[in-house]
Design an enzyme around this catalytic site. Structure first.
Site, mmCIF file in Angstrom:
data_model
loop_
_atom_site.group_PDB
_atom_site.id
_atom_site.type_symbol
_atom_site.label_atom_id
_atom_site.label_comp_id
_atom_site.label_asym_id
_atom_site.label_seq_id
_atom_site.Cartn_x
_atom_site.Cartn_y
_atom_site.Cartn_z
ATOM 1 N N LYS A 35 6.847 -0.010 1.947
ATOM 2 C CA LYS A 35 6.729 -0.880 0.780
ATOM 3 C C LYS A 35 5.995 -0.085 -0.308
ATOM 4 O O LYS A 35 5.029 -0.555 -0.922
ATOM 5 C CB LYS A 35 5.967 -2.149 1.211
ATOM 6 C CG LYS A 35 6.000 -3.291 0.246
ATOM 7 C CD LYS A 35 7.350 -3.976 0.145
ATOM 8 C CE LYS A 35 7.317 -4.944 -1.025
ATOM 9 N NZ LYS A 35 8.612 -5.343 -1.526
ATOM 10 N N ASP A 59 6.099 -4.294 13.111
ATOM 11 C CA ASP A 59 5.879 -5.509 13.895
ATOM 12 C C ASP A 59 6.923 -6.553 13.506
ATOM 13 O O ASP A 59 7.590 -7.147 14.351
ATOM 14 C CB ASP A 59 4.460 -6.020 13.603
ATOM 15 C CG ASP A 59 3.998 -7.031 14.633
ATOM 16 O OD1 ASP A 59 4.742 -7.291 15.595
ATOM 17 O OD2 ASP A 59 2.896 -7.582 14.468
ATOM 18 N N TYR A 119 -3.655 -3.234 10.668
ATOM 19 C CA TYR A 119 -3.990 -3.599 12.049
ATOM 20 C C TYR A 119 -5.165 -2.789 12.596
ATOM 21 O O TYR A 119 -5.506 -2.900 13.765
ATOM 22 C CB TYR A 119 -2.786 -3.370 12.979
ATOM 23 C CG TYR A 119 -1.717 -4.427 12.877
ATOM 24 C CD1 TYR A 119 -1.528 -5.140 11.708
ATOM 25 C CD2 TYR A 119 -0.893 -4.712 13.951
ATOM 26 C CE1 TYR A 119 -0.540 -6.099 11.608
ATOM 27 C CE2 TYR A 119 0.091 -5.669 13.864
ATOM 28 C CZ TYR A 119 0.266 -6.356 12.686
ATOM 29 O OH TYR A 119 1.252 -7.307 12.591
ATOM 30 N N ASP A 151 11.545 -4.913 2.320
ATOM 31 C CA ASP A 151 12.283 -6.170 2.130
ATOM 32 C C ASP A 151 13.790 -5.910 2.075
ATOM 33 O O ASP A 151 14.590 -6.662 2.641
ATOM 34 C CB ASP A 151 11.793 -6.945 0.904
ATOM 35 C CG ASP A 151 11.625 -6.083 -0.323
ATOM 36 O OD1 ASP A 151 11.178 -4.927 -0.183
ATOM 37 O OD2 ASP A 151 11.942 -6.535 -1.430
#
Ligand code: NAI
Length: 379
Positions: free
Chosen positions: A200, A270, A132, A246
């Protein structure tokens, strides 16, 4: 005692949700404290463009730079001003690096899961780095081509195809640590049982994997005598653990009670903020705060809802619940509890704005103004 709070009305439904929310916030504080809020308006968005010719006047940024508390309604994305998003400009301009969203079920709201009451999490999302950061080059542009050539010729990276669009994902040790530090401090001050680093890192080893490591490092280096890890638990200490993003989405649905404070990079945060808000049925009611080291900037998390603006159909709940976060921040938790209970009682009374009607079976639809008044009566 008077406390100055800057406020930005916002575009679209901004004016009407503020008219409904401010009396509730003032009354809750007055019921529990001698403190009074001195509301000082700052211009931004359409109102600023009309008055000053720019959606983000210098004076607004200057006042916010020296402020400690502020609150804003939603701001529309201005078209053709060169500003990609006013919200992003504010976050970057004021270094609002932590986006904090508490997620808890409000009794009486139907949700997509059987046991929404098991969710009680507070998300700390890094707000300035990651994909971002806004460093992106469109496919086929000279900049993207040049970058692909640099990667190939200087670094031997041949996987970035010619003609690819390219985005950059910067994540720093300082940026990650200050976010996790704030989350750790909050977790310890409020007696939370655990803090989970959501990353991740199995795939993006040097960015998200580093976030995980820096998170563990700051816990050990600065909070070593108050924290422990999942592998070596110490009774009475805050457990610091990590989950791959995940897997965290699965866990949030299957075992939400095992999670309390989450610390996440920008993009993961987010996604999980909205997913968890939906899980407790409260997307339209979710409050949030963006923080720098000096400023707590509370904001309604929804947008300007242009289709219903000015029609007395908006739900003022998000900004009213921002008021509860503000009360906690001001050290008046009883006023925060008063606001939350009042919203819950209004919902239990089955008079709600139209966006909540489907989630409150047998309810009567009321307007923005009336919903605010009902919440006020329930304080
Ligand atoms: P939106 O949140 O404005 O609307 C999505 C849907 O939710 C619409 O159906 C809307 O009517 C409804 N809705 C939103 N808030 C509501 C409320 N308080 N009460 C009742 N219904 C509500 O999102 P959208 O349509 O994607 O964006 C519209 C504008 O808002 C854009 O210019 C966008 O950039 C801006 N925006 C600003 C945000 C902020 O200031 N934090 C956040 C999200 C969007």
């Amino acid at each position: 005692m008077r406390k100055t709070i800057y406020w930005i009305e916002g575009d679209g439904i901004g004016p009407e949700i503020w008219r409904a929310a401010r009396p509730v916030i003032d009354a809750a504080l007055a019921a529990e404290s001698d403190m009074r809020l001195d509301w000082q308006e700052l211009l931004a968005g359409e109102k600023a463009r009309e008055a000053e010719g720019t959606p983000l006047p210098e004076a607004t940024l200057k006042a916010l730079s020296g402020a400690d508390i502020a609150m804003k309604g939603p701001l529309g994305t201005p078209v053709g001003t060169g500003i990609r998003s006013l919200n992003v400009a504010l976050r970057q301009g004021l270094d609002l690096y932590a986006c904090i969203r508490p997620v808890r079920h409000i009794p009486g709201l139907e949700t997509p899961v059987k046991h929404p009451e098991r969710v009680d999490m507070v998300i700390f999302r890094e707000n300035t780095e990651d994909v971002y950061a806004g460093v992106e080059f469109a496919a086929g542009t000279p900049e993207a081509r040049k970058l692909a050539e640099f990667l190939r010729d200087e670094l031997g990276v041949t996987r970035v195809a010619e003609g690819a669009a390219i985005g950059i994902k910067p994540m720093t040790e300082a940026g990650s640590k200050r976010l996790v530090r704030r989350a750790l401090r909050y977790a310890l001050e409020t007696g939370r049982p655990s803090l989970t680093l959501v990353h991740k890192g199995n795939i993006m080893k040097f960015t998200e994997g580093a976030f995980r490591q820096w998170g563990y490092d700051v816990a050990a280096e600065e909070f070593g005598d108050a924290t422990c890890t999942e592998k070596e638990p110490v009774p009475g200490r805050l457990v610091v653990k990590d989950r791959i993003a995940d897997a965290m989405f699965q866990e949030a649905l299957l075992r939400p009670e095992a999670y309390s404070v989450l610390a996440t990079p920008n993009l993961n945060g987010d996604y999980i903020s909205d997913a968890l808000a939906a899980q407790v049925g409260g997307l339209g009611l979710a409050p949030g705060v963006n923080m720098s080291d000096s400023l707590a900037f509370f904001e309604a998390t929804h947008g300007t809802a242009p289709a219903i603006a000015g029609k007395d159909r908006a739900n003022p709940g998000s900004i009213i619940l921002c008021g509860a976060l503000l009360m906690e921040h001001l050290g008046v938790p009883a006023a925060a509890e008063r606001i939350r209970s009042a919203v819950a009682r209004a919902i239990a009374g089955k008079a709600v704005t139209e966006d909540l009607a489907a989630q409150v079976p047998g309810s009567r639809v009321v307007g923005c103004k009336e919903f605010g008044e009902i919440i006020g009566e329930n304080l």
